[in-house]
Design a protein around this motif. Structure first.
Motif, mmCIF file in Angstrom:
data_model
loop_
_atom_site.group_PDB
_atom_site.id
_atom_site.type_symbol
_atom_site.label_atom_id
_atom_site.label_comp_id
_atom_site.label_asym_id
_atom_site.label_seq_id
_atom_site.Cartn_x
_atom_site.Cartn_y
_atom_site.Cartn_z
ATOM 1 N N THR A 82 -79.184 12.584 -24.207
ATOM 2 C CA THR A 82 -78.445 13.249 -25.317
ATOM 3 C C THR A 82 -77.459 12.202 -26.204
ATOM 4 O O THR A 82 -77.511 12.005 -27.558
ATOM 5 N N HIS A 83 -76.591 11.592 -25.336
ATOM 6 C CA HIS A 83 -75.307 10.775 -26.037
ATOM 7 C C HIS A 83 -75.948 9.531 -26.541
ATOM 8 O O HIS A 83 -75.341 8.800 -27.301
ATOM 9 N N ASP A 84 -77.070 9.008 -25.593
ATOM 10 C CA ASP A 84 -77.694 7.806 -26.326
ATOM 11 C C ASP A 84 -78.508 8.118 -27.465
ATOM 12 O O ASP A 84 -78.252 7.303 -28.755
ATOM 13 N N PHE A 85 -78.865 9.309 -27.743
ATOM 14 C CA PHE A 85 -79.505 9.470 -28.829
ATOM 15 C C PHE A 85 -78.624 10.005 -30.082
ATOM 16 O O PHE A 85 -78.695 9.411 -31.270
ATOM 17 N N MET A 86 -77.211 10.520 -29.666
ATOM 18 C CA MET A 86 -76.246 10.751 -30.831
ATOM 19 C C MET A 86 -75.518 9.329 -31.123
ATOM 20 O O MET A 86 -75.412 9.035 -32.396
ATOM 21 N N LYS A 87 -75.483 8.356 -30.307
ATOM 22 C CA LYS A 87 -75.120 6.984 -30.627
ATOM 23 C C LYS A 87 -75.992 6.394 -31.706
ATOM 24 O O LYS A 87 -75.700 5.579 -32.675
ATOM 25 N N GLY A 88 -77.288 6.623 -31.490
ATOM 26 C CA GLY A 88 -78.350 5.765 -32.116
ATOM 27 C C GLY A 88 -78.474 6.534 -33.504
ATOM 28 O O GLY A 88 -78.702 5.817 -34.447
ATOM 29 N N TYR A 89 -78.317 7.737 -33.557
ATOM 30 C CA TYR A 89 -78.229 8.621 -34.794
ATOM 31 C C TYR A 89 -77.045 7.957 -35.547
ATOM 32 O O TYR A 89 -77.270 7.601 -36.810
ATOM 33 N N LEU A 90 -75.748 7.924 -35.088
ATOM 34 C CA LEU A 90 -74.657 7.517 -35.885
ATOM 35 C C LEU A 90 -74.876 5.767 -36.206
ATOM 36 O O LEU A 90 -74.666 5.559 -37.403
ATOM 37 N N ASP A 91 -75.537 5.331 -35.328
ATOM 38 C CA ASP A 91 -75.820 3.582 -35.615
ATOM 39 C C ASP A 91 -76.805 3.801 -36.823
ATOM 40 O O ASP A 91 -76.491 2.985 -37.837
ATOM 41 N N ALA A 92 -77.790 4.423 -36.883
ATOM 42 C CA ALA A 92 -78.816 4.399 -38.160
ATOM 43 C C ALA A 92 -78.040 4.917 -39.147
ATOM 44 O O ALA A 92 -78.578 4.323 -40.326
ATOM 45 N N TYR A 93 -77.013 5.651 -39.221
ATOM 46 C CA TYR A 93 -76.429 5.997 -40.595
ATOM 47 C C TYR A 93 -75.168 5.096 -40.797
ATOM 48 O O TYR A 93 -74.326 5.627 -41.827
ATOM 49 N N GLN A 94 -75.085 4.165 -39.961
ATOM 50 C CA GLN A 94 -73.793 3.097 -40.162
ATOM 51 C C GLN A 94 -72.574 4.240 -39.910
ATOM 52 O O GLN A 94 -71.341 3.784 -40.819
ATOM 53 N N ALA A 95 -72.273 5.026 -39.243
ATOM 54 C CA ALA A 95 -70.898 5.797 -38.876
ATOM 55 C C ALA A 95 -70.713 5.186 -37.676
ATOM 56 O O ALA A 95 -71.376 4.901 -36.616
ATOM 57 N N LYS A 96 -69.260 5.232 -37.557
ATOM 58 C CA LYS A 96 -68.643 4.826 -36.181
ATOM 59 C C LYS A 96 -67.693 5.714 -35.633
ATOM 60 O O LYS A 96 -67.209 6.372 -36.424
ATOM 61 N N VAL A 97 -67.814 5.619 -34.300
ATOM 62 C CA VAL A 97 -66.854 6.433 -33.553
ATOM 63 C C VAL A 97 -65.588 5.704 -33.613
ATOM 64 O O VAL A 97 -65.382 4.662 -32.959
ATOM 65 N N ILE A 98 -64.700 6.325 -34.156
ATOM 66 C CA ILE A 98 -63.001 5.822 -34.372
ATOM 67 C C ILE A 98 -62.446 6.105 -32.903
ATOM 68 O O ILE A 98 -61.948 4.910 -32.351
ATOM 69 N N SER A 99 -62.424 7.303 -32.503
ATOM 70 C CA SER A 99 -61.745 7.795 -31.283
ATOM 71 C C SER A 99 -62.261 9.080 -30.771
ATOM 72 O O SER A 99 -62.722 9.832 -31.324
ATOM 73 N N VAL A 100 -61.700 9.345 -29.621
ATOM 74 C CA VAL A 100 -62.032 10.690 -29.214
ATOM 75 C C VAL A 100 -60.572 11.021 -28.829
ATOM 76 O O VAL A 100 -59.870 10.416 -28.136
ATOM 77 N N VAL A 101 -60.255 12.512 -29.016
ATOM 78 C CA VAL A 101 -59.014 12.917 -28.657
ATOM 79 C C VAL A 101 -59.218 14.217 -28.077
ATOM 80 O O VAL A 101 -59.736 15.339 -28.533
ATOM 81 N N ILE A 102 -58.593 14.330 -26.686
ATOM 82 C CA ILE A 102 -58.576 15.624 -26.110
ATOM 83 C C ILE A 102 -57.317 16.421 -26.755
ATOM 84 O O ILE A 102 -56.119 16.095 -26.577
ATOM 85 N N THR A 103 -57.596 17.416 -27.372
ATOM 86 C CA THR A 103 -56.685 18.066 -28.209
ATOM 87 C C THR A 103 -55.917 19.011 -27.750
ATOM 88 O O THR A 103 -54.651 19.506 -27.958
ATOM 89 N N ASP A 104 -56.645 20.219 -26.554
ATOM 90 C CA ASP A 104 -56.028 21.201 -26.214
ATOM 91 C C ASP A 104 -56.400 21.605 -24.945
ATOM 92 O O ASP A 104 -57.575 21.260 -24.431
ATOM 93 N N LEU A 105 -55.433 22.368 -24.224
ATOM 94 C CA LEU A 105 -56.117 23.106 -22.998
ATOM 95 C C LEU A 105 -55.599 24.476 -23.164
ATOM 96 O O LEU A 105 -54.421 24.738 -23.220
ATOM 97 N N SER A 106 -56.393 25.235 -22.940
ATOM 98 C CA SER A 106 -56.257 26.759 -22.882
ATOM 99 C C SER A 106 -57.277 27.585 -22.020
ATOM 100 O O SER A 106 -58.540 27.224 -21.909
ATOM 101 N N ASP A 107 -56.666 28.411 -21.137
ATOM 102 C CA ASP A 107 -57.433 28.945 -20.173
ATOM 103 C C ASP A 107 -58.517 28.244 -19.413
ATOM 104 O O ASP A 107 -59.380 28.248 -19.128
#
Length: 151
Positions: A58-83
């Motif tokens: 799935t994550h390889d597919f996601m990366k390929g999909y983003l690459d096909a549309y020339q979208a770039k992952v800038i960063s990932v942020v762990i934003t919250d912790l709840s319960d």
């Protein structure tokens, strides 16, 4: 404020029968353990080891999909912790616009590794996870409970 984190490895938690992705900051002062399922741990492990599965996961597919549309992952942020649940956002750049997309931290981390994108955690998350409950859990671990961790 956010702190850059690095995936230091995966370990198995025999008490919860789950895997833990271990994130550490650059100074090794802060640790953020995120519990994930077996398939999520496998996806992260394959990316860390640069192993290409015979068919895209799935994550390889996601990366390929983003690459096909020339979208770039800038960063990932762990934003919250709840319960006892972590939340994350994947920040993308597409067509000179930035987008923030909600994601499970395990998916966001797996995509970040495949995209060579930095991983961050909000200082609020780091403070929340530093609770007494986590410290007590860590104190009860034995050396044999740990899998291989990179230093």
């Amino acid at each position: 404020m956010i702190t850059q984190m690095h995936v230091k490895g995966l370990m198995f938690d025999p008490y919860n029968n789950a895997y833990i992705v271990v994130l550490r900051d650059e100074e090794q002062a802060e640790m953020l353990p995120i519990w994930v399922g077996k398939s999520e741990a496998s996806a992260i492990s394959l990316a860390l080891e640069h192993v290409a599965p015979p068919r895209p996961m799935t994550h390889d597919f996601m990366k390929g999909y983003l690459d096909a549309y020339q979208a770039k992952v800038i960063s990932v942020v762990i934003t919250d912790l709840s319960d006892h649940t972590y939340f994350a956002k994947v920040h993308l750049m597409y067509d000179d616009s930035e987008y923030a997309i909600d994601a499970r931290p395990s998916d966001a981390i797996a995509l970040a590794i495949r995209s060579d994108a930095p991983i961050f955690a909000s200082d609020t998350v780091i403070r929340k996870q530093s609770s007494e409950e986590l410290e007590q859990w860590l104190e009860n671990l034995k050396p044999e409970d740990f899998g291989k961790l990179d230093s």
